[in-house]
Design an enzyme around this catalytic site. Structure first.
Site, PDB file in Angstrom:
ATOM      1  N   ASP A  44       1.135  -1.193  -0.037  1.00 30.96           N
ATOM      2  CA  ASP A  44       0.018   0.005  -0.201  1.00 30.96           C
ATOM      3  C   ASP A  44       0.940   1.292  -0.020  1.00 30.96           C
ATOM      4  O   ASP A  44       2.063   0.973   0.433  1.00 30.96           O
ATOM      5  CB  ASP A  44      -0.898   0.246   1.313  1.00 30.96           C
ATOM      6  CG  ASP A  44      -2.042  -0.968   1.306  1.00 30.96           C
ATOM      7  OD1 ASP A  44      -2.490  -1.417   0.212  1.00 30.96           O
ATOM      8  OD2 ASP A  44      -2.473  -1.024   2.465  1.00 30.96           O
ATOM      9  N   ASP A  83      -4.865  -3.287   4.709  1.00 28.44           N
ATOM     10  CA  ASP A  83      -5.379  -3.004   6.219  1.00 28.44           C
ATOM     11  C   ASP A  83      -6.645  -3.196   6.173  1.00 28.44           C
ATOM     12  O   ASP A  83      -7.259  -3.250   7.339  1.00 28.44           O
ATOM     13  CB  ASP A  83      -4.863  -1.527   6.336  1.00 28.44           C
ATOM     14  CG  ASP A  83      -5.199  -0.522   5.210  1.00 28.44           C
ATOM     15  OD1 ASP A  83      -5.781  -0.882   4.358  1.00 28.44           O
ATOM     16  OD2 ASP A  83      -4.401   0.623   5.209  1.00 28.44           O
ATOM     17  N   ASP A 112      -9.577  -6.293   2.103  1.00 26.07           N
ATOM     18  CA  ASP A 112      -8.332  -6.647   1.945  1.00 26.07           C
ATOM     19  C   ASP A 112      -7.986  -7.870   2.419  1.00 26.07           C
ATOM     20  O   ASP A 112      -7.021  -8.714   1.796  1.00 26.07           O
ATOM     21  CB  ASP A 112      -7.071  -5.879   2.522  1.00 26.07           C
ATOM     22  CG  ASP A 112      -6.907  -4.333   1.908  1.00 26.07           C
ATOM     23  OD1 ASP A 112      -7.554  -4.121   0.527  1.00 26.07           O
ATOM     24  OD2 ASP A 112      -6.492  -3.604   2.390  1.00 26.07           O
TER      25      ASP A 112
HETATM   26  P1  ATP Z   1      -3.449   3.114   0.015  1.00 23.69           P
HETATM   27  O1  ATP Z   1      -4.362   2.243  -0.634  1.00 23.69           O
HETATM   28  O2  ATP Z   1      -1.985   2.946  -0.523  1.00 23.69           O
HETATM   29  O3  ATP Z   1      -3.560   2.897   1.564  1.00 23.69           O
HETATM   30  P2  ATP Z   1      -5.076   5.307   0.103  1.00 23.69           P
HETATM   31  O4  ATP Z   1      -5.071   5.607   1.348  1.00 23.69           O
HETATM   32  O5  ATP Z   1      -5.195   6.615  -0.949  1.00 23.69           O
HETATM   33  O6  ATP Z   1      -4.045   4.551  -0.490  1.00 23.69           O
HETATM   34  P3  ATP Z   1      -7.919   4.742   0.270  1.00 23.69           P
HETATM   35  O7  ATP Z   1      -7.821   4.656   1.806  1.00 23.69           O
HETATM   36  O8  ATP Z   1      -8.459   3.358  -0.335  1.00 23.69           O
HETATM   37  O9  ATP Z   1      -6.325   4.352  -0.324  1.00 23.69           O
HETATM   38  O10 ATP Z   1      -8.365   5.946  -0.339  1.00 23.69           O
HETATM   39  C1  ATP Z   1      -8.616   6.109  -1.818  1.00 23.69           C
HETATM   40  C2  ATP Z   1      -9.274   7.439  -2.102  1.00 23.69           C
HETATM   41  O11 ATP Z   1     -10.233   7.730  -1.067  1.00 23.69           O
HETATM   42  C3  ATP Z   1      -8.015   8.530  -1.559  1.00 23.69           C
HETATM   43  O12 ATP Z   1      -7.200   8.760  -2.696  1.00 23.69           O
HETATM   44  C4  ATP Z   1      -9.197   9.705  -1.507  1.00 23.69           C
HETATM   45  O13 ATP Z   1      -9.406  10.385  -2.414  1.00 23.69           O
HETATM   46  C5  ATP Z   1     -10.330   9.104  -0.788  1.00 23.69           C
HETATM   47  N1  ATP Z   1     -10.290   9.007   0.939  1.00 23.69           N
HETATM   48  C6  ATP Z   1      -9.275   8.645   1.656  1.00 23.69           C
HETATM   49  N2  ATP Z   1      -9.773   8.790   2.754  1.00 23.69           N
HETATM   50  C7  ATP Z   1     -10.998   9.393   2.722  1.00 23.69           C
HETATM   51  C8  ATP Z   1     -12.112   9.619   3.881  1.00 23.69           C
HETATM   52  N3  ATP Z   1     -11.678   9.583   5.077  1.00 23.69           N
HETATM   53  N4  ATP Z   1     -13.038  10.235   3.305  1.00 23.69           N
HETATM   54  C9  ATP Z   1     -13.275  10.484   2.045  1.00 23.69           C
HETATM   55  N5  ATP Z   1     -12.476   9.953   1.177  1.00 23.69           N
HETATM   56  C10 ATP Z   1     -11.254   9.560   1.596  1.00 23.69           C
END
Ligand code: ATP
Length: 927
Positions: A329, A649, A653
């Site tokens: 990730d 996480d 997943d």
């Molecule tokens: P990784 O998968 O590497 O952990 P990530 O944190 O960007 O990366 P996700 O957590 O799936 O992956 O988030 C995907 C997208 O969702 C982000 O790019 C962001 O635009 C949006 N996002 C993340 N957190 C929030 C939140 N708390 N509320 C609303 N949208 C969010």
């Protein structure tokens, strides 16, 4: 009146019944008292093997039984000294075996403790995380998607909440949960929708519940036996070694019989040959091998814990050394997950924000000038959405000890409670005067549609004096599709294609500079508007703007990725974030080589498996993917022959974590579901910890090879010296008690010390080994046999030379046997240093492993004791040796190392010659 069932009670009834306050929770002293009265929230454990049984088990070993038989025969024949000595050896052997197994078992159960579940609970008006076993009836527990429910809870709040209860009801489809009372007395468990059952999982949404039953009183407690599932704690290597052990028993017994028969045919007394045969069989079988392997694994696992990697499934330690791809990730693993909003885009306006970290101090600038937020409705609206559609809190706490000590003054610092992305928005709002606290009076949250990585957005419905409002934030590319209007120059106008393009361009520009971009939108709800589901509220939204936040890469990750490349391990980034952000960060970290491909989830979906298989070795970044894409990526990599380590996480997943060869979960941000599916948990969520774990995994495997090399070569030497002597019609070169001694002292201690040897420097400069590789690969089998032969021949040579000085004299025979004994011990003690390196004894500092030095010194001292303490001489049939004999011992014991050293130098120079003729090809696979 009879007490109602928990599911029949309304919230107020429940609160009265348990005398609690949902806002404050129990106080620490109330909780302690309840814990004292009702006991821990634990299911009774399966039976543990008691130390006494473990000790007695040592006597069940086949070889020990043979030895006991020999003792009996010695006793019956009146050879009491022999019998007593053999008994002493059996007992010492059992004690050693017991200590080894006891340690191994204790370290394994300590591992289980480490991954024990925790629960988020309201205690004394604050949310705290405690071990789940300390929960008591009346505790208020907070749950998020992915949490394992820690006790039976009556839900008092539930937002889009689903639980997977198959462990209890057999129903594998998650069931919806709510917080209302259900007036039906005899409700089956599956229909008790307002109860969260211990051991089941929250797969979606968020909830709050009151603990109503704990431990064995829970529904799960009633069927506790069913869930006492223990993970397999035996690794494939341990299994293979067990098989090998069985084979070696047969070989050793066969050879022993040949030795005994040859001895008797050459006129040796049958009783003496019988005892020699039994001792030889006992010595030749590496019965300590499985226990030493377990210890090497368990101690390696302890070292991993120190390096922040917690192994949940022991077999993965072995697989770690074979890992050829790490799929990681981005957020939090490769980056710090400390977000700060630095840029804002609002209807065509570019703004910049000052301030660092979580401290709510900073301003917002347009064209270099600070703007007055009070009079800027667009900015105000953006801040408002960010603060309302938010579950994070930033609070001031006393700084931790080290920071305080530096400045001597008590200091305070701002810390985040909750998701960093939301924390960044909360800080932004607080910096500019719209903190959640100030909005609390005006807006009341009515509904929440939580964030999950599939939807990539979150919405809340809030009510205020003038009506109701939906606030949504999420990935801008997806959010824009739900918006029909945009706030432009302070006015709500239709979101035309041109405006959408401008907005997308602005987002891409932010993403290209490695910013994490979030869009924010809202809608005023009419009184008639339904808001039961996400679909009801997340449409016709007004797009307000974008926030760009920095999330700096972790400092140590770049080096860790370079180490991986040198070690032939490919790093792949798999993220839910925007492709351009992902590519920019991959570039900064050196993940993406020239010609490498970045692919989005959409592109991945458009491909079939064959197309993916053809490209997969060249893809280094997957962006905007959903958890189910991860599974396809793993399968495709596995089809190419890779051993894949995969991080995750979220609750979704879990299937990918399970399917990976090494499933890795995050210790801090990971959900219980992901942790339970994983083989390895990173207690600091850090990518470099994976690399450290791989390094340890490789080191553990090499150490196992080292002591297998040592033990087996020693055994071959021991058998051979006896075998050759009997074939040549010589007297016994070693008496039985000496053989048992060598087996116990010279073999056991140094082998254990090899199990904790330091890794060689070039450990992370080789390609990963293949998972099918035999333990004897890379010439280990040859090294064992050739060294065993040399030790056997040299020992026999020393025996023969001494014997020939006065053939036929009984006293002289004893001297020759003592010389053989000392030569065998010395040859092995020199060999043990050879085993530390795949090259030669001179390749490493012999004093580096202090356990080994200690083990060798004590083996030496014990041997000298046996030779020079008069009381021991008749037991061990030894005589003190003079200078001449010692010279012979040293020369004979040194020859194997000398010859093997020359052999290794020659084979290396041959290799170099052939390599210099062929064009250079790097050893490592920098894919
Ligand atoms: P990784 O998968 O590497 O952990 P990530 O944190 O960007 O990366 P996700 O957590 O799936 O992956 O988030 C995907 C997208 O969702 C982000 O790019 C962001 O635009 C949006 N996002 C993340 N957190 C929030 C939140 N708390 N509320 C609303 N949208 C969010």
């Amino acid at each position: 009146m009879e007490q109602k069932n928990w599911h029949q009670m309304g919230t107020s009834e429940l609160i009265d019944m348990l005398s609690i306050s949902p806002e404050k929770g129990l106080t620490a002293s109330e909780a302690a008292q309840r814990l004292e009265e009702h006991g821990r929230n634990e299911l009774s454990e399966g039976k543990r093997v008691s130390p006494i049984i473990l000790f007695l088990n040592q006597f069940k070993d086949f070889m020990v039984l043979v030895l006991m038989g020999a003792t009996l025969i010695s006793g019956l024949l009146g050879e009491y000294l022999d019998a007593i000595t053999i008994i002493a050896i059996i007992v010492i052997n059992a004690v050693l075996g017991f200590v080894q197994e006891f340690r191994a078992e204790r370290s394994l159960s300590a591992l289980k403790e480490l991954s024990a579940p925790t629960a988020k609970v309201m205690r004394g008006s604050e949310w705290v995380t405690i071990p789940a076993k300390e929960l008591v009836v009346g505790d208020i527990v907070g749950l998020e998607s992915g949490d394992r429910i820690p006790a039976d809870l009556r839900l008092i709040e539930a937002n889009s909440c689903y639980a997977e209860e198959s462990a209890l009801t057999g129903e594998s489809v998650p069931v919806g949960k709510h917080a209302g009372a259900i007036d039906d007395e005899d409700l089956p468990l599956g229909d008790q929708r307002n109860i969260g059952f211990m051991g089941t999982m929250l797969t979606r949404g968020t909830a709050k519940g009151v603990v109503v039953r704990t431990g064995m009183n829970t529904e799960m407690g009633k069927i506790a036996d069913l869930i006492q599932q223990t993970e397999s704690m035996e690794t494939p290597l341990q299994h293979r070694l067990e098989q090998l052990g069985k084979l070696l028993i047969i070989v050793a017994i066969g050879l022993t019989i040949m030795v005994v028969v040859a001895g008797i045919l050459h006129g040796q007394p049958p009783y003496g040959m019988f005892l020699a045969g039994v001792s030889l069989a006992v010595a030749a079988i590496p019965e300590g091998l499985p226990a030493i392997v377990t210890i090497a694994l368990a101690l390696g696992v302890q070292r991993m814990i120190k390096r922040k990697a917690i192994v949940r499934k022991l077999p993965s330690v072995e697989t770690l050394g074979c890992a050829s791809v790490i799929c990681s990730d981005k957020t939090g693993t490769l980056t710090q997950n400390k977000m700060t909003v630095t840029h804002v885009w609002l209807g065509g306006r570019q703004l910049e924000v000052s301030g660092e970290g979580y401290e709510p101090v900073g301003s917002i600038f347009e064209d270099g000038k600070a703007i007055d937020v009070k009079h800027d409705l667009s900015v105000k609206r953006l801040l408002q959405i960010g603060a309302l559609c938010n579950n994070a809190q930033v609070v001031k706490v006393e700084a931790e000890e080290p920071k305080r000590r530096k400045s001597k003054e008590p200091q305070e610092e701002w810390v985040l409670k909750g998701d960093p992305t939301e924390g960044a928005l909360a800080v932004l709002a607080a910096k500019l005067g719209s903190s959640a606290k100030s909005l609390e009076m005006l807006y009341k949250r009515e509904q929440e549609f939580p964030f999950d990585s599939e939807r990539k957005r979150m919405s809340v419905v809030v009510s205020h004096q003038g009506g109701r409002l939906v606030c949504t934030k999420g990935a801008p590319d997806l959010l824009m599709e739900l918006c029909n209007y945009v706030l432009w120059d302070g006015k709500v106008v239709p979101f035309t294609q041109t405006l959408k393009r401008k907005c997308a361009d602005a987002g891409e520009a932010m993403a290209q500079s490695a910013l994490r971009v979030l869009g924010l939108a809202y809608r005023d709800l009419r009184t008639t508007d339904k808001c039961d589901s996400e679909q009801d509220v997340e449409n016709q939204l007004v797009f307000v703007g974008l926030t760009g936040m920095i999330d700096p890469p972790r400092r140590e990750v770049k080096d860790a990725i370079a180490t991986c490349r040198r070690a032939g391990i490919k790093t792949v980034m798999i993220t839910g974030d925007h492709q351009l952000t992902a590519e920019a960060i991959a570039g900064q970290l050196g993940i993406m080589p020239r010609g490498g491909i970045a692919m989005s989830g959409k592109q991945l979906e458009a491909m079939n498996d064959d197309q993916l298989d053809r490209l997969v070795d060249n893809i280094y970044v997957y962006a905007r993917v959903s958890p189910e894409h991860k599974l396809r990526i793993i399968k495709s990599l596995q089809r190419q022959g890779h051993v894949v380590a995969m991080t995750g996480d979220g609750v979704n997943d879990a299937p990918a974590i399970k399917a990976a060869d090494i499933g890795i979960a995050m210790g801090i941000t990971g959900t219980d579901v992901s942790k339970e599916a994983s083989a390895l948990v990173l207690s600091d969520d850090n990518f470099s910890t994976i690399v450290a774990a791989i390094e340890e995994g490789r080191g553990i495997y090499e150490n196992i090879r080292k002591f297998i090399r040592y033990l087996l070569a020693s055994n071959v030497g021991e058998i051979l010296v006896m075998f050759l002597a009997m074939m040549a019609g010589l007297p016994l070169p070693l008496v039985p008690i000496q053989i048992l001694w060598v087996n116990l002292v010279t073999d056991g201690l140094p082998a254990m010390a090899l199990g904790v040897d330091q890794a060689e420097k070039d450990l992370m400069q080789h390609k990963p080994r293949t998972s099918k590789e035999s333990i004897f690969a890379r010439r280990l089998g040859w090294k064992i046999i050739s060294r065993g032969i040399l030790i056997g021949v040299c020992t026999l040579g020393a025996f023969w030379i001494t014997l020939m000085e006065a053939p036929g004299s009984a006293d002289h025979l004893m001297k020759a046997q003592t010389v053989a004994f000392a030569t065998l011990v010395m040859a092995q003690l020199i060999h043990v240093f050879d085993c530390r390196s795949s090259r030669s004894i001179f390749h490493r500092n012999p004093l580096q492993n202090k356990y080994l030095v200690l083990a060798v010194l004590s083996s030496l001292l014990l041997m000298l004791g046996v030779l020079y303490i008069e009381a021991l001489q008749p037991i061990f049939k030894t005589v003190p040796l003079g200078f001449r004999e010692w010279c012979l011992v040293f020369v004979a014991a040194g020859i194997p190392t000398f010859l093997m050293g020359i052999g290794s130098v020659m084979s290396r120079s041959n290799k170099n010659k052939t390599q210099s003729k062929t064009p250079y090809r790097p050893q490592t696979a920098a894919r």
